[in-house]
Write a protein that holds these residues in place. Structure first.
Motif, mmCIF file in Angstrom:
data_model
loop_
_atom_site.group_PDB
_atom_site.id
_atom_site.type_symbol
_atom_site.label_atom_id
_atom_site.label_comp_id
_atom_site.label_asym_id
_atom_site.label_seq_id
_atom_site.Cartn_x
_atom_site.Cartn_y
_atom_site.Cartn_z
ATOM 1 N N ALA A 111 0.828 -1.205 0.000
ATOM 2 C CA ALA A 111 0.000 0.000 0.000
ATOM 3 C C ALA A 111 0.865 1.260 0.000
ATOM 4 C CB ALA A 111 -0.933 -0.006 1.206
ATOM 5 N N ALA A 112 1.976 1.224 0.726
ATOM 6 C CA ALA A 112 2.854 2.394 0.800
ATOM 7 C C ALA A 112 3.470 2.706 -0.556
ATOM 8 C CB ALA A 112 3.955 2.156 1.828
ATOM 9 N N GLU A 166 2.146 1.928 -3.469
ATOM 10 C CA GLU A 166 1.065 2.486 -4.292
ATOM 11 C C GLU A 166 0.879 3.975 -4.003
ATOM 12 O OE1 GLU A 166 -0.547 1.443 -6.740
ATOM 13 O OE2 GLU A 166 -0.701 -0.741 -6.710
ATOM 14 N N GLU A 167 0.969 4.344 -2.746
ATOM 15 C CA GLU A 167 0.818 5.757 -2.373
ATOM 16 C C GLU A 167 1.995 6.580 -2.903
ATOM 17 O OE1 GLU A 167 -0.539 9.326 -0.971
ATOM 18 O OE2 GLU A 167 -1.607 7.433 -1.298
ATOM 19 N N THR A 188 1.309 7.279 -6.487
ATOM 20 C CA THR A 188 0.280 8.314 -6.614
ATOM 21 C C THR A 188 0.858 9.700 -6.340
ATOM 22 O OG1 THR A 188 -1.474 6.762 -5.991
ATOM 23 C CG2 THR A 188 -1.949 9.114 -5.731
ATOM 24 N N GLN A 189 1.666 9.803 -5.299
ATOM 25 C CA GLN A 189 2.262 11.093 -4.947
ATOM 26 C C GLN A 189 3.168 11.607 -6.064
ATOM 27 O OE1 GLN A 189 4.263 10.310 -1.260
ATOM 28 N NE2 GLN A 189 2.411 10.478 -0.002
#
Length: 344
Positions: free
Chosen positions: A302-303, A305-306, A309-310
């Motif tokens: 998840a990290a 993926e974030e 996105t960032q």
């Protein structure tokens, strides 16, 4: 009332086709020249087959986008040959990378060293590097263009090889320091996949410092996100989509941000399991499933993926405030999404 001229568009498919034609013509010439001189034609033919086996051509596309971002019009043959030189350099990098990683498949087909031999594949990769240089120098650039392009091309080539060296220095026992691994990502992929091609194309058009700055501010985060997505696909991707075996990255023990975050946040038992399985050349599918569960349970998946996105958001913000031609802004927006949301 006069008719309004249609808005300019950046046709990525047209660039892709033109680059493929340039590569085909160049390698055809090399095969004929080798035959004329009594040299083996098999190496150039194998390289041609590899280039024809697929590939997104993202680097040549971005080179042409950089040219037009800096005010270049249309796509002259010289610019296309420079763009093609990037794909030839990419072939060199992939062929040697597959040898280093002991990979069996690339783009859904046997890697060059599996189809022929490791010794031959090394030489074919070397030939691709020579041909990349020949395409650039023989593109028909003006002296001013060549003077502007060479430092960027040389840095792109060297940084990629330095990044690969950093990568193998941690292979087998990836570190738990995400920033350290991110530096590898920046040199091995971000600069030569996104930023470098954009800057190279812009240099051919005589870009001013503001354009270079904008393209770098866009290119680095997209390039990092591109590699972060690649790291996720290497572990969680579908081999039918990626064209690579599902266990290669885990068996090799690649140093990735994904693995660094998992190691950093793992419990003692999870940490022990990761150290036992990651880098094991005999890793089983069941062991790989355990590693994937840990990557998910530690929040590493998840990290990452974030982080993707960032970085995509940062690149898009750069485009929002940039003074680039509208059709190039639209094209770079498209690349930002396709490069970071891909499944292949």
């Amino acid at each position: 009332m006069s008719a309004q001229a249609p808005a300019a568009i950046f046709d990525q498919d047209a660039v892709r086709r033109a680059v493929d034609t340039a590569l085909t013509d160049f390698l055809g010439l090399q095969c004929r020249e080798a035959h004329r001189r009594g040299l083996p034609t098999q190496a150039a033919q194998a390289l041609s087959s590899f280039l024809e086996s697929g590939g997104k051509r993202i680097r040549p596309i971005l080179c042409v986008a950089g040219w037009q971002a800096a005010g270049g019009t249309d796509t002259p043959a010289a610019v296309l040959k420079v763009a093609a030189s990037l794909e030839m350099f990419h072939a060199f990098a992939l062929i040697h990378d597959d040898i280093i990683d002991a990979s069996d498949t690339r783009r859904g087909q046997p890697t060059v060293h599996r189809r022929i031999s490791t010794e031959a594949a090394i030489l074919i990769g070397d030939l691709a590097l020579v041909f990349a240089d020949e395409l650039l120098h023989g593109a028909g650039l003006t002296s001013d263009q060549l003077r502007a392009a060479l430092p960027i091309a040389n840095t792109l080539h060297a940084d990629t090889i330095y990044g690969q060296y950093l990568d193998i220095s941690h292979t087998g026992r990836p570190p738990a320091n995400a920033e350290q691994v991110l530096a590898i990502t920046r040199y091995k992929t971000a600069k030569y996949t996104i930023e470098g091609p954009l800057l190279l194309g812009a240099a051919l058009a005589g870009a001013d410092p503001a354009v270079y700055s904008t393209l770098s501010a866009y290119g680095i985060p997209v390039g990092e996100a591109f590699q972060l997505r690649d790291d996720l696909l290497g572990v969680f991707g579908n081999p039918d989509d990626t064209g690579k075996a599902a266990l290669d990255d885990l068996r090799e023990g690649k140093a990735t941000v994904l693995m660094a975050l998992a190691l950093h946040h793992a419990t003692p038992a999870q940490h022990h399991a990761l150290r036992r399985h990651v880098g094991n050349p005999h890793l089983s599918h069941a062991d790989a499933d355990q590693v994937r569960s840990i990557l998910t349970d530690t929040g590493a998946h998840a990290a990452v993926e974030e982080m993707i996105t960032q970085r995509r958001r940062s690149a898009l913000t750069t485009l929002d405030t940039a003074s680039l031609p509208p059709h190039i802004t639209a094209a770079l927006r498209s690349v930002a999404f396709s490069a970071t949301r891909r499944t292949t």
